[in-house]
Design an enzyme around this catalytic site. Structure first.
Site: not given
Length: 196
Positions: A114, A176
């Site tokens: 993440h 991301c």
């Protein structure tokens, strides 16, 4: 009187939120420590296995770190588990399956994480890496040293970026991008270099 009640209620809500965040941070640190300790246990078992047959006890795959990623330039030391499902990435960095093992000659492996995590760091500083930065991946039998040679922002369906490249053992770090968005992927690619 009404203002005092509203003020007290806001203070209680603030305290509850603060306690929740603190609890989550502590829980995440404990889990990260457990994963790092599980990796150390694997290293010990690997060393012992060459001399003595070790009895393995069944464990949940996502509770065992298979490697430790260390990136000094962004002050990251994090366990890596097998698989990169959403549930696993909420707990640790994940080695993307169906690629080569790290250190495979002419191979390609990748770690996903993440970009921003509520109770931990994971890859929230990955965008600070620069060409030429070096980092290490501890696997059960060795410490692999990598040097960043390419940084790209790509669309999520651009899996070709993980294709093998002749002459190098490649490790891609993927998250991301931009922060708090999954519109693109930041891909930091590094090649294995000789031990320092």
């Amino acid at each position: 009187m009404m203002k005092k009640s509203v003020g007290n209620m806001l203070m209680i809500i603030g305290c509850v939120l603060f306690i929740t965040v603190c609890y989550g941070m502590i829980e995440n640190k404990i889990h990260q420590k457990e994963l790092i300790e599980s990796f150390s246990a694997i290293q010990t078992e690997t060393a012992l296995a060459s001399d003595v047959e070790v009895e393995n006890t069944p464990t949940k795959k996502d509770s065992i770190a298979t490697s430790i990623l260390r990136i000094p330039s962004i002050q990251l030391e994090s366990p890596v588990i097998d698989g990169a499902t959403s549930a696993k990435l909420n707990r640790a960095l994940g080695m993307i399956e169906n690629l080569d093992a790290p250190g495979t000659p002419n191979g390609s492996s990748a770690i996903a994480g993440h970009q921003s995590h509520q109770f931990g760091y994971f890859f929230n500083r990955l965008n600070e890496l620069q060409l030429g930065d070096k980092f290490e991946l501890d696997v059960s039998t060795d410490t692999l040293v990598y040097e960043v040679f390419d940084i790209q922002i790509v669309k999520p369906n651009n899996v070709e970026i993980l294709n093998r490249q002749e002459g190098i053992s490649m490790l891609s770090l993927i998250t991301c991008y931009p922060e708090r968005s999954n519109k693109y992927r930041l891909v930091v690619q590094a090649k294995q270099v000789e031990h320092q």
